[in-house]
Design a protein around this motif. Structure first.
Motif, PDB file in Angstrom:
ATOM      1  N   THR A   2     -10.663  -0.279  -1.492  1.00  0.00           N
ATOM      2  CA  THR A   2     -10.329   0.568  -0.352  1.00  0.00           C
ATOM      3  C   THR A   2      -9.734   1.876  -0.845  1.00  0.00           C
ATOM      4  O   THR A   2      -9.523   2.073  -2.034  1.00  0.00           O
ATOM      5  CB  THR A   2      -9.270  -0.105   0.514  1.00  0.00           C
ATOM      6  OG1 THR A   2      -8.113  -0.174  -0.279  1.00  0.00           O
ATOM      7  CG2 THR A   2      -9.686  -1.480   0.934  1.00  0.00           C
ATOM      8  N   SER A   4      -6.777   3.046  -0.548  1.00  0.00           N
ATOM      9  CA  SER A   4      -5.463   3.012  -1.183  1.00  0.00           C
ATOM     10  C   SER A   4      -5.559   2.552  -2.640  1.00  0.00           C
ATOM     11  O   SER A   4      -4.815   2.999  -3.483  1.00  0.00           O
ATOM     12  CB  SER A   4      -4.515   2.103  -0.402  1.00  0.00           C
ATOM     13  OG  SER A   4      -4.977   0.785  -0.446  1.00  0.00           O
ATOM     14  N   ARG A   5      -6.501   1.643  -2.917  1.00  0.00           N
ATOM     15  CA  ARG A   5      -6.660   1.189  -4.297  1.00  0.00           C
ATOM     16  C   ARG A   5      -7.212   2.317  -5.170  1.00  0.00           C
ATOM     17  O   ARG A   5      -6.803   2.485  -6.295  1.00  0.00           O
ATOM     18  CB  ARG A   5      -7.625   0.004  -4.370  1.00  0.00           C
ATOM     19  CG  ARG A   5      -7.070  -1.231  -3.767  1.00  0.00           C
ATOM     20  CD  ARG A   5      -6.102  -1.900  -4.719  1.00  0.00           C
ATOM     21  NE  ARG A   5      -6.817  -2.594  -5.768  1.00  0.00           N
ATOM     22  CZ  ARG A   5      -6.216  -3.221  -6.747  1.00  0.00           C
ATOM     23  NH1 ARG A   5      -4.911  -3.216  -6.825  1.00  0.00           N
ATOM     24  NH2 ARG A   5      -6.900  -3.844  -7.666  1.00  0.00           N
ATOM     25  N   TYR A 229       3.451   5.316  -9.488  1.00  0.00           N
ATOM     26  CA  TYR A 229       4.273   5.525  -8.293  1.00  0.00           C
ATOM     27  C   TYR A 229       5.664   5.959  -8.715  1.00  0.00           C
ATOM     28  O   TYR A 229       6.435   5.170  -9.227  1.00  0.00           O
ATOM     29  CB  TYR A 229       4.355   4.244  -7.471  1.00  0.00           C
ATOM     30  CG  TYR A 229       3.010   3.611  -7.263  1.00  0.00           C
ATOM     31  CD1 TYR A 229       2.061   4.222  -6.462  1.00  0.00           C
ATOM     32  CD2 TYR A 229       2.675   2.423  -7.898  1.00  0.00           C
ATOM     33  CE1 TYR A 229       0.818   3.658  -6.289  1.00  0.00           C
ATOM     34  CE2 TYR A 229       1.430   1.845  -7.729  1.00  0.00           C
ATOM     35  CZ  TYR A 229       0.504   2.476  -6.933  1.00  0.00           C
ATOM     36  OH  TYR A 229      -0.734   1.925  -6.764  1.00  0.00           O
ATOM     37  N   GLU A 251       2.005 -10.552   2.326  1.00  0.00           N
ATOM     38  CA  GLU A 251       1.014  -9.933   1.436  1.00  0.00           C
ATOM     39  C   GLU A 251       1.714  -9.290   0.236  1.00  0.00           C
ATOM     40  O   GLU A 251       1.202  -9.334  -0.875  1.00  0.00           O
ATOM     41  CB  GLU A 251       0.184  -8.898   2.207  1.00  0.00           C
ATOM     42  CG  GLU A 251      -0.929  -9.492   3.060  1.00  0.00           C
ATOM     43  CD  GLU A 251      -0.422 -10.227   4.286  1.00  0.00           C
ATOM     44  OE1 GLU A 251       0.739 -10.019   4.680  1.00  0.00           O
ATOM     45  OE2 GLU A 251      -1.193 -11.022   4.841  1.00  0.00           O
ATOM     46  N   ARG A 255       1.326 -10.101  -3.796  1.00  0.00           N
ATOM     47  CA  ARG A 255       1.102  -9.121  -4.881  1.00  0.00           C
ATOM     48  C   ARG A 255       1.999  -9.455  -6.062  1.00  0.00           C
ATOM     49  O   ARG A 255       1.591  -9.348  -7.216  1.00  0.00           O
ATOM     50  CB  ARG A 255       1.387  -7.703  -4.379  1.00  0.00           C
ATOM     51  CG  ARG A 255       0.307  -7.199  -3.475  1.00  0.00           C
ATOM     52  CD  ARG A 255      -0.109  -5.810  -3.841  1.00  0.00           C
ATOM     53  NE  ARG A 255      -0.433  -5.676  -5.242  1.00  0.00           N
ATOM     54  CZ  ARG A 255      -1.347  -4.861  -5.742  1.00  0.00           C
ATOM     55  NH1 ARG A 255      -2.034  -4.123  -4.920  1.00  0.00           N
ATOM     56  NH2 ARG A 255      -1.558  -4.763  -7.026  1.00  0.00           N
TER      57      ARG A 255
ATOM     58  N   TRP B  18      -4.009  -8.524   1.033  1.00  0.00           N
ATOM     59  CA  TRP B  18      -2.971  -8.219   0.044  1.00  0.00           C
ATOM     60  C   TRP B  18      -3.480  -7.400  -1.120  1.00  0.00           C
ATOM     61  O   TRP B  18      -2.761  -6.546  -1.647  1.00  0.00           O
ATOM     62  CB  TRP B  18      -2.277  -9.496  -0.435  1.00  0.00           C
ATOM     63  CG  TRP B  18      -3.141 -10.438  -1.242  1.00  0.00           C
ATOM     64  CD1 TRP B  18      -3.882 -11.468  -0.760  1.00  0.00           C
ATOM     65  CD2 TRP B  18      -3.325 -10.434  -2.655  1.00  0.00           C
ATOM     66  NE1 TRP B  18      -4.535 -12.100  -1.774  1.00  0.00           N
ATOM     67  CE2 TRP B  18      -4.213 -11.496  -2.958  1.00  0.00           C
ATOM     68  CE3 TRP B  18      -2.853  -9.650  -3.703  1.00  0.00           C
ATOM     69  CZ2 TRP B  18      -4.624 -11.792  -4.256  1.00  0.00           C
ATOM     70  CZ3 TRP B  18      -3.266  -9.938  -4.999  1.00  0.00           C
ATOM     71  CH2 TRP B  18      -4.136 -10.995  -5.265  1.00  0.00           C
ATOM     72  N   GLN B  19      -4.745  -7.614  -1.515  1.00  0.00           N
ATOM     73  CA  GLN B  19      -5.272  -6.895  -2.678  1.00  0.00           C
ATOM     74  C   GLN B  19      -5.309  -5.387  -2.463  1.00  0.00           C
ATOM     75  O   GLN B  19      -5.298  -4.624  -3.406  1.00  0.00           O
ATOM     76  CB  GLN B  19      -6.696  -7.357  -3.019  1.00  0.00           C
ATOM     77  CG  GLN B  19      -6.801  -8.775  -3.515  1.00  0.00           C
ATOM     78  CD  GLN B  19      -7.074  -9.745  -2.382  1.00  0.00           C
ATOM     79  OE1 GLN B  19      -6.738  -9.486  -1.232  1.00  0.00           O
ATOM     80  NE2 GLN B  19      -7.677 -10.867  -2.717  1.00  0.00           N
ATOM     81  N   GLU B  20      -5.403  -4.982  -1.194  1.00  0.00           N
ATOM     82  CA  GLU B  20      -5.539  -3.556  -0.906  1.00  0.00           C
ATOM     83  C   GLU B  20      -4.208  -2.872  -0.643  1.00  0.00           C
ATOM     84  O   GLU B  20      -4.161  -1.679  -0.378  1.00  0.00           O
ATOM     85  CB  GLU B  20      -6.469  -3.372   0.298  1.00  0.00           C
ATOM     86  CG  GLU B  20      -7.888  -3.781  -0.033  1.00  0.00           C
ATOM     87  CD  GLU B  20      -8.791  -3.754   1.179  1.00  0.00           C
ATOM     88  OE1 GLU B  20      -8.383  -3.199   2.215  1.00  0.00           O
ATOM     89  OE2 GLU B  20      -9.899  -4.311   1.080  1.00  0.00           O
ATOM     90  N   MET B  21      -3.125  -3.641  -0.701  1.00  0.00           N
ATOM     91  CA  MET B  21      -1.827  -3.025  -0.464  1.00  0.00           C
ATOM     92  C   MET B  21      -1.210  -2.592  -1.789  1.00  0.00           C
ATOM     93  O   MET B  21      -1.473  -3.180  -2.827  1.00  0.00           O
ATOM     94  CB  MET B  21      -0.924  -4.016   0.273  1.00  0.00           C
ATOM     95  CG  MET B  21      -1.398  -4.176   1.712  1.00  0.00           C
ATOM     96  SD  MET B  21      -0.758  -5.624   2.538  1.00  0.00           S
ATOM     97  CE  MET B  21       0.964  -5.488   2.221  1.00  0.00           C
ATOM     98  N   LEU B  22      -0.382  -1.553  -1.751  1.00  0.00           N
ATOM     99  CA  LEU B  22       0.238  -1.072  -2.978  1.00  0.00           C
ATOM    100  C   LEU B  22       1.314  -2.070  -3.408  1.00  0.00           C
ATOM    101  O   LEU B  22       1.941  -2.712  -2.576  1.00  0.00           O
ATOM    102  CB  LEU B  22       0.855   0.311  -2.771  1.00  0.00           C
ATOM    103  CG  LEU B  22      -0.120   1.422  -2.393  1.00  0.00           C
ATOM    104  CD1 LEU B  22       0.602   2.760  -2.340  1.00  0.00           C
ATOM    105  CD2 LEU B  22      -1.258   1.500  -3.396  1.00  0.00           C
TER     106      LEU B  22
END
Lengths: 444, 111
Positions: A2, A4-5, A229, A251, A255, B18-22
């Motif tokens: 996506t 953001s990635r 970041y 979520e 991570r 979750w994979q797409e969140m920072l």
């Protein structure tokens, strides 16, 4: 992928904090490394001098005081460019660390016992914000009663805080672990803080001959720190520490978990690369004479050496004994441990911490739980809690544990499942009644 | 919603996996708090009312408001952003007593 990635891969260099990395030169490091006599604290300080993190916030505490003292003198002598921030407590020390890491700095600190306990709130914030940093922990028993000597109580309490946790056996390994910890924690697949534990006094204050590698070689190995970041990049503003509503919190925890899972692979990669550069190879585990072992002790930290000595003795008299030393408690390498333990008949897990009211101590709980899926063919697992508050573990104690394992193998059910090694007086009756959890032996 | 205005109030299907969140709950979209309409946090509290006929344009309210809720046009206050005003009352307190252009009224009176 996506948006953001994809954005996360854009170049983002904090000014003055990164330079181009220089390729490894093994021959160089071989020629210029020195064999020196250092205590664990001194070895940690020298590793930090060589890595030269940007910020070292600290508050001194026995037995790791010397680390901060030496870092301060390295800075005073111009051997480090690091910013030492003297604060009023460990809570503030780790708060400074969190702030500096969010700003994009490479951060290290050191503490022990009550100091780690006072960092508690910030341990979770560092891990939850996925801020890499390295914390040396000179393991010391928690109060009360106030004691000051070594055990793993404070480290085990922090094992679920989201930090990676190394346990070192020797001064050399402590030095090597500090160096590797930066690479592992800062790896983009991991991005988590790392705790490097060294047993108080046994490692922190005991001098050992170690190889102090060449400064340049260590710097090349660790590489300049880059983070995508950072609070100090106006071209790409980010926020840290935001409110995370219920629909995102899980979520974000996942991570963190993914970082832990990937760390297993990164630890092995970095350990192998360290071996190629400096000749000392590290993996997740340190199996000793486990090839054809029938009984074994699982242990972490400095006392593994004593158990290895006893194993050598037993091997000389024809007994097939081994030691499995665990280098990491987090992430917990369950698959690799199970692989080593399944062929055995009986195992004693030796914990240097105590969990009142729990079924045995932490490492024992996780190993027994990891073996549950193999219950038909799994070995007997017993727990031996040793060395609390610096109580000495004698070779005779280790021999007794091995003879208990032998009698378990022979079907003797009176061997207690959990026992405090060297305790005066009879153990509690309900512990005795658990009688090695009656697992059928060898029915795979 | 139980999350007190904190939530995006979006259905699961519109939220990223979750994979797409920072990592580390880092946010890289500056200034997105404008999309969180936190004004209803006033709940049953008080709402500031600004009387522009009394206002002397000293801008004390504008600079004191912790939520930047005073709307400016050509350097003059023209109103209050009730989507984000949480009803703290600082504006009313800071408005000079001789002017008293901002009064706090019970939210119940507006129902």
């Amino acid at each position: 992928m996506t948006a953001s990635r994809r954005r996360s891969k854009t170049k983002n260099e904090v000014r003055g904090m990164s330079t181009q990395s220089v390729p490894q030169d093994r021959a160089d490091s071989d020629r210029s490394r020195k064999e020196v006599v250092l205590s664990g604290n001194m070895a940690v300080a020298h590793a930090l001098r060589q890595v030269d993190p940007h910020v070292f916030p600290g508050y001194p505490i026995t037995p790791s005081t010397k680390i901060m003292e030496m870092v301060a003198s390295f800075i005073a002598n111009g051997e480090m460019q690091c910013e030492l921030v003297a604060v009023e407590s460990e809570h503030s020390a780790l708060s400074v660390a969190v702030g500096a890491a969010a700003a994009g700095a490479r951060v290290a600190s050191a503490t022990s016992s009550q100091g780690l306990a006072f960092m508690w709130e910030m341990l979770y914030i560092a891990a939850g914000s996925q801020l890499p940093m390295v914390l040396a922990v000179g393991n010391r028993a928690l109060s009360a009663p106030i004691n000051g000597f070594s055990d793993h109580g404070e480290a085990m309490g922090a094992r679920d805080s989201g930090w990676l946790q190394f346990h070192s056996e020797s001064v050399q390994e402590t030095y090597d672990n500090i160096v590797q910890a930066f690479r592992i924690g800062e790896d983009r697949r991991v991005r988590l803080p790392v705790m490097v534990c060294l047993d108080g006094f046994v490692l922190t204050h005991t001098s050992e001959n170690i190889f102090l590698e060449n400064d340049e070689a260590i710097r090349n190995f660790v590489r300049p720190y880059r983070t995508e970041y950072t609070l100090l990049n106006p071209d790409r503003p980010v926020s840290y520490g935001l409110g995370d509503p219920p629909e995102f919190y899980m979520e974000h925890k996942m991570r963190q978990q993914a970082g832990m899972e990937r760390a297993l692979q990164v630890i092995e990669e970095v350990g192998a690369e360290f071996g190629r550069c400096f000749g000392r190879h590290y993996g997740l585990l340190d199996p000793y004479r486990m090839e054809d072992a029938e009984v074994a002790i699982v242990i972490l930290g400095s006392e593994a050496g004593r158990v290895k000595n006893v194993v050598d003795e037993l091997r000389a008299s024809g007994k097939k004994a081994g030691v499995l030393r665990i280098r990491f408690v987090r992430p917990f390498p369950d698959e690799q441990i199970v692989k080593h333990l399944l062929p055995l008949r009986a195992v004693a897990v030796m914990d240097r911490s105590y969990a009142p009211g729990a079924v045995g101590a932490p490492v024992f709980q996780e190993i027994r739980s990891s073996l549950y899926e193999y219950r038909g063919g799994a070995p007997h697992v017993i727990n031996r809690i040793y060395g609390l508050g610096g109580r000495e573990l004698r070779a005779a104690d280790v021999r007794t544990i091995f003879s208990e394992l032998d009698s378990l193998r022979a079907g003797n059910e009176s061997v207690p499942a959990i026992r405090l090694v060297g305790l005066r007086g009879e153990p509690l009756p309900n512990w005795r009644d658990q009688q090695a959890f009656k697992m059928p032996v060898g029915q795979s | 919603m139980s999350s007190g205005g904190f939530s995006t109030e979006k259905p699961d299907a519109e939220l990223p996996p979750w994979q797409e969140m920072l990592p580390g709950s880092v946010l890289d979209q500056a200034g997105n708090s404008v999309h969180r309409k936190t004004g209803f946090w006033r709940g049953g509290g008080r709402r500031p009312l600004l009387d522009l006929k009394l206002c002397v344009q000293c801008l004390h309210c504008w600079i004191s408001c912790p939520d930047a809720c005073f709307i400016l046009s050509d350097g003059k206050v023209i109103g209050i952003d009730y989507d984000h005003c949480k009803g703290c009352g600082i504006c009313s307190r800071e408005c000079p007593p001789m002017v008293n252009a901002i009064v706090l009224i019970d939210e119940g009176r507006f129902r």
